[in-house]
Design a protein around this motif. Structure first.
Motif, short mmCIF file in Angstrom:
data_model
loop_
_atom_site.label_atom_id
_atom_site.label_comp_id
_atom_site.label_asym_id
_atom_site.label_seq_id
_atom_site.Cartn_x
_atom_site.Cartn_y
_atom_site.Cartn_z
N PHE B 388 93.38 -4.35 63.19
CA PHE B 388 93.84 -4.78 64.47
C PHE B 388 92.68 -5.18 65.43
O PHE B 388 92.83 -6.19 65.76
N ILE B 389 91.71 -4.21 65.35
CA ILE B 389 90.48 -4.85 66.32
C ILE B 389 89.71 -6.10 65.89
O ILE B 389 89.41 -7.00 66.79
N ASN B 390 89.73 -6.24 64.49
CA ASN B 390 89.02 -7.56 63.98
C ASN B 390 90.09 -8.69 64.22
O ASN B 390 89.54 -9.70 64.57
N THR B 391 91.18 -8.40 64.16
CA THR B 391 92.17 -9.85 64.61
C THR B 391 92.01 -9.96 65.93
O THR B 391 92.05 -11.40 66.45
N LEU B 392 91.81 -8.93 67.13
CA LEU B 392 91.63 -9.36 68.24
C LEU B 392 90.36 -9.96 68.58
O LEU B 392 90.37 -11.02 69.40
N LYS B 393 89.24 -9.40 67.83
CA LYS B 393 88.04 -10.24 67.95
C LYS B 393 87.95 -11.68 67.64
O LYS B 393 87.74 -12.58 68.23
N VAL B 409 91.90 -26.23 70.32
CA VAL B 409 93.13 -26.29 70.73
C VAL B 409 94.24 -25.78 69.95
O VAL B 409 95.05 -24.80 70.37
N ASP B 410 94.36 -26.35 68.84
CA ASP B 410 95.58 -26.03 67.86
C ASP B 410 95.55 -24.63 67.53
O ASP B 410 96.74 -23.72 67.61
N GLY B 411 94.32 -24.09 67.32
CA GLY B 411 94.25 -22.68 66.84
C GLY B 411 94.39 -21.91 68.07
O GLY B 411 95.34 -20.72 67.85
N ALA B 412 94.07 -22.09 69.29
CA ALA B 412 94.59 -21.22 70.48
C ALA B 412 95.97 -21.38 70.62
O ALA B 412 96.50 -20.07 71.12
N ILE B 413 96.54 -22.20 70.50
CA ILE B 413 98.22 -22.29 70.57
C ILE B 413 98.89 -21.22 69.62
O ILE B 413 99.65 -20.66 69.94
N GLY B 414 98.17 -21.32 68.53
CA GLY B 414 98.68 -20.18 67.36
C GLY B 414 98.36 -18.74 67.92
O GLY B 414 99.18 -18.07 67.90
N ALA B 415 96.94 -18.89 68.47
CA ALA B 415 96.90 -17.32 69.17
C ALA B 415 97.57 -16.89 70.21
O ALA B 415 97.67 -15.78 70.47
N LEU B 416 98.19 -17.96 70.85
CA LEU B 416 99.15 -17.46 72.09
C LEU B 416 100.53 -17.38 71.87
O LEU B 416 101.17 -16.91 72.51
N THR B 417 101.03 -17.51 70.59
CA THR B 417 102.30 -17.64 70.30
C THR B 417 102.65 -16.57 68.97
O THR B 417 104.02 -16.35 68.96
N ASP B 418 101.57 -15.90 68.30
CA ASP B 418 102.12 -15.11 67.38
C ASP B 418 102.31 -13.79 68.19
O ASP B 418 102.16 -13.46 69.31
N ASP B 419 102.24 -12.70 67.24
CA ASP B 419 102.30 -11.42 68.13
C ASP B 419 101.00 -10.50 67.69
O ASP B 419 101.25 -9.23 67.37
N HIS B 420 99.77 -10.96 67.42
CA HIS B 420 99.03 -10.19 66.85
C HIS B 420 98.56 -8.98 67.78
O HIS B 420 97.55 -8.31 67.57
N TRP B 421 98.82 -9.07 69.29
CA TRP B 421 98.05 -8.20 70.08
C TRP B 421 99.03 -6.76 70.06
O TRP B 421 98.78 -5.91 70.88
N ILE B 422 100.21 -6.80 69.16
CA ILE B 422 100.82 -5.59 69.43
C ILE B 422 100.35 -4.35 68.23
O ILE B 422 99.96 -5.13 67.04
N VAL B 423 99.81 -3.47 68.67
CA VAL B 423 99.52 -2.21 67.92
C VAL B 423 100.19 -1.92 66.76
O VAL B 423 101.36 -1.62 66.92
#
Lengths: 67, 822
Positions: B388-393, B409-423
């Motif tokens: 989880f921590i590595n994904t956040l990094k 930019v494209d990668g950032a759009i992906g980082a804002l729209t998935d749910d990787h921030w849920i523990v």
């Protein structure tokens, strides 16, 4: 058998004049590190290496222990 | 070094075959634009250096010597594209030949092949500056100080001086950055140590107070005399700690760390961050949906990077000196011009930054958990937590990049729209296990806390010492590099200034010769505002010193360019400056100063062989009149099949005779017409003829020859009137008038002025014999307008060129008529 190194090409007179003046100024500096001066002479006047890497190497100081 | 005796050019550039006999003397080549003059200059440069400046370097595009050096019809036969010069080396008193083909451009064939001659050829190859076009000569004048310094130093063979200066400056800059970095690390280590001790500023008393407090708890001897190598943990060992078996984490701080981590993780799924994600996503979508906005984004990024690197006086990539303030102003102007994108990027940054910040809190909180995880019993499986921590990094990095990198930019759009921030649930369970372990820990004893404090204090103190030593070393190396760079700068400036002083003196003297009529007090000043710059300021009619382009006309700037070039060549080559090709370099020098230019070249460089090209026949005539040169070629035209159409006025009549012998009346007529058009400009200028002005500058022989003939007669009439006024005999003048009138009449030239339509071209329908009579008539008429002395042979000329006429004379003075009427 290693090939003998080619003697350096003669520097253009004005360039040699600048180097000479430069070395003289450093020699007149009180307490100037003679080893650094010798390395600079070797780099510029003898080997004619004018790049930042070679000159940076010549200007390295020995590391001292922690104080 | 050399003087050129002759040159032979074959299938090179626009030339099919051309042989020029210079005999080691000054030589002029005249012809309208596009007739092949520069082809000769290229050929000379090629044979002497193996290269052609116009076919290489900036602005040459896809053009190359190998592909485009040969004549277009011989482009597949570079071996047939050949230039050969016969030269004389004054220093050796030897004549030899140099030959090159485009196929083997780098290897000159030297005949005879002797080492000392080959050495001369090698030396010549290093001096392409002997051939100079106007574009090149003006670069010394109209150029920024930093660029001028480079160009002039290259010409003076001083590039190595600049090269070393740039390298030493680069070393000094690097060392300065290293010292700054070492200073930052030193400060951080010091702050960390003080923080651990719980004191705000370093003092020996405060340090000993904090340390001895803990030592007392452990019943260790207090430290009374603090020295550099004093151990703060003397008498306290790690082994003792292990033997005691006490926990290495304290219960309360550990619980605090776990609670903090949990709170940070909960913030990731909170409403606040969801709002920022939504906004950031919207801004990124705006960037990708409009290509122009995205392109502008790329430019902005580049400009921002450029602005960030503007701290030094030179480019960090190539060490070229720049004017920092001017460049900053330019970049800021560009940055502000794209205000829409700037606003968008600012909004994007404002929405991404809180997300990044919350990720950082979670990651640093996880770091604080590591010591607890290490001692937890039973061991806690932290694989999912680590994932989880590595994904956040990783996603933090993508989001951060998107603020400055259009490709992210494209990668950032992906980082804002998935749910990787849920523990993940399993990671959450691991945290609960960890909490259970900590809650079961006993409180550490005072002794344990004191021991831990001292061990850590010693570690941090040692780190402080190490960073201080590194800082001291980096500062010493930085100071040394700066001293060396400054000292070298002072040496090179001092030597270069003495060189520039002598160049400046010559430059001023030469320019005064050219402009002695109106700039007798002219002063040129070369100065070095910094080691990498060479400023040129010139006096403007006593009103002060300004850059040459500020107030002086283009013609004056051309003159300055020539003077500076000559001064630099004199300094560089000294007596070795015995050869130069000046390709149309003085095209805008006004007529009033042309004679002075000739005089300068002749008087100050009598040992230098000049090859001068010009498109202006009157200019050529000045060079001949002033005895700067005798030999010349005139190019009347050019065709792809035949190359330049060349003649010398010495043999045009022979050429016509040869054509007539072959019954080629048409060819002979064309040659005569072209020659008359060529010579007509000179005659009209010399005789001060009135010619109907043509805005396109195109004059045919119907415009020129009758006007010239009329003017010649007018000047003789004036000479006769003058003789009468002065009470002198007019018999000789009248005899000349009778002779010239008869000869002009025979040419029927004056009829063309009345009926220009007929001159295209009745000659072509004549028989050889008939046309021969026409040619002889013109030859005779023209001869009557020249000095009869074989060594002179010049057409007469009215002097001065403007105002009341004073004399009508040839160059040698053997034929002179007074035109003054008292």
């Amino acid at each position: 058998v290693a090939k003998p190194e080619k003697p350096p090409k003669q520097l253009p007179p004005t360039v040699a004049m600048v180097f000479e003046d430069f070395f003289q100024r450093l020699e007149k500096e009180p307490d100037f590190d003679k080893e650094v001066l010798d390395r600079l002479k070797g780099c510029l006047a003898e080997k004619q290496q004018f790049d930042a890497d070679s000159l940076g190497e010549a200007l390295k100081l020995p590391k001292k222990a922690s104080t | 070094v050399i003087r050129i005796q002759s040159i032979e050019i074959e299938e090179f550039r626009g030339i099919r075959h051309l042989q020029i006999d210079l005999k080691g003397e000054n030589f002029g080549i005249c012809g309208p634009n596009g007739t092949g003059k520069s082809g000769v200059v290229d050929a000379i440069e090629f044979v002497l250096t193996g290269a052609v400046t116009r076919l290489s370097g900036t602005g040459s595009g896809d053009v190359s010597l190998k592909a485009h050096g040969p004549h277009v019809d011989s482009r597949d036969k570079p071996q047939s594209s050949r230039v050969m010069v016969k030269v004389f080396a004054p220093s050796l008193k030897k004549e030899f030949a140099i030959e090159r083909t485009v196929a083997n451009a780098t290897n000159a064939v030297v005949t005879p092949d002797e080492p000392e001659l080959r050495q001369i050829v090698e030396e010549l190859a290093k001096h392409p500056e002997f051939a100079l076009s106007r574009r090149e000569i003006v670069k010394y004048i109209i150029t920024p100080a930093g660029k001028r310094s480079i160009d002039v130093q290259t010409l003076l063979r001083l590039d190595q001086i600049g090269e070393v200066r740039a390298a030493l400056q680069s070393v000094a800059n690097k060392r300065k950055r290293e010292a700054a970095s070492a200073d930052t690390e030193d400060s951080a280590a010091r702050a960390d140590f003080l923080d651990h001790l719980g004191i705000s500023t370093f003092s020996e008393a405060e340090l000993l107070k904090a340390v001895n407090q803990r030592r007392k708890i452990l019943q260790a001897e207090p430290i009374v005399d603090f020295k550099v190598d004093t151990s703060l943990k003397a008498g306290i060992t790690v082994a003792e700690k292990i033997k005691g078996g006490a926990p290495t984490v304290s219960r309360e701080p550990a619980l605090k760390s776990i609670e903090g981590f949990k709170n940070n993780c909960e913030a990731l799924v909170g409403v606040e961050l969801a709002k920022h994600r939504s906004l950031a996503n919207g801004y990124l979508q705006q960037l990708t949906s409009d290509p122009a906005t995205l392109r502008s984004f790329r430019q902005q990024v580049l400009i921002e990077q450029g602005l960030a690197l503007l701290g030094e006086d030179e480019c960090p990539l190539c060490d070229t000196a720049w004017d920092v303030e001017a460049l900053r102003e330019h970049l800021e102007k560009k940055r502000n011009a794209a205000s829409n994108v700037k606003q968008l990027l600012s909004s994007l940054s404002n929405s991404i930054d809180p997300i990044i910040e919350s990720y950082d809190h979670v990651v640093s909180g996880a770091q604080a958990l590591l010591p607890i995880i290490k001692v937890a019993k039973p061991a806690v499986d932290i694989e999912h937590l680590r994932g989880f921590i590595n994904t956040l990094k990783a996603q933090r990095s993508v989001l951060s990049m998107a603020k400055n990198d259009p490709s992210a930019v494209d990668g950032a759009i992906g980082a804002l729209t998935d749910d990787h921030w849920i523990v993940p649930g399993v990671a959450d369970a691991a945290m609960n296990s960890l909490r259970a372990f900590v809650e079961g820990l006993p409180e550490p004893s005072k002794e344990e806390s004191a021991r831990e404090f001292l061990i850590l204090a010693q570690e941090k103190y040692e780190k402080c010492r190490d960073r201080a030593a590194r800082k001291e070393h980096a500062e010493a190396e930085s100071a040394l590099a700066k001293k060396i760079s400054d000292t070298y700068g002072a040496s090179s400036t001092s030597v270069l200034e003495s060189i520039y002083d002598s160049v400046e003196e010559d430059f001023t003297a030469f320019y005064r010769i050219i402009n002695e009529d109106d700039e007798k007090q002219f002063v040129g000043e070369l100065s070095t505002p910094s080691p990498a710059k060479l400023a040129l300021n010139v006096d403007f009619y006593g009103r002060g010193k300004f850059p040459p382009g500020a107030y002086h006309s283009e013609g004056h700037q051309d003159g300055m360019g020539l003077c500076l070039y000559l001064a630099l060549m004199k300094r560089t080559l000294g007596p070795g400056f015995c050869f130069a090709v000046l390709d149309d370099v003085l095209m805008s020098v006004d007529s009033g100063h042309r004679r002075a230019v000739c005089s300068l070249l002749k008087s100050k460089f009598p040992e230098t062989q000049f090859i001068l090209t010009t498109h202006d026949p009157v200019w050529l005539e000045y060079m001949r009149t002033e005895k700067l040169l005798e030999k010349h070629l005139s190019f009347s035209g050019w065709s792809v099949d035949s190359g330049p159409l060349v003649w010398t006025d010495g043999n045009v009549w022979n050429q016509i005779d040869e054509l007539l012998l072959k019954n080629d009346v048409s060819g002979a007529a064309a040659k005569l017409r072209r020659y008359l058009e060529y010579v007509g400009t000179t005659l009209c200028s010399n005789f001060r003829a009135s010619v109907e002005y043509q805005s396109n500058g195109q004059y045919d022989f119907g415009d020129l020859i009758p006007a010239a003939f009329r003017a010649f007669k007018d000047q003789l009439n004036l000479a006769k009137a003058s003789a009468k006024k002065w009470g002198q005999s007019t018999v000789a003048i009248e005899a000349v008038q009778t002779d010239i009138n008869a000869k002009i009449a025979k040419t029927f030239a004056e009829q063309w002025a009345m009926n220009k339509a007929v001159h295209f071209n009745p000659w072509a329908n004549m028989q050889s014999k008939e046309f021969a009579a026409v040619a002889i008539a013109f030859k005779d008429a023209l001869s009557a307008m020249q000095c009869a002395q074989p060594k002179c042979g010049q057409f007469l000329r009215v002097s001065p060129r403007k105002g009341a006429e004073e004399t009508f004379a040839c160059g040698c003075g053997a034929t002179t008529y007074n035109l003054k009427l008292k």
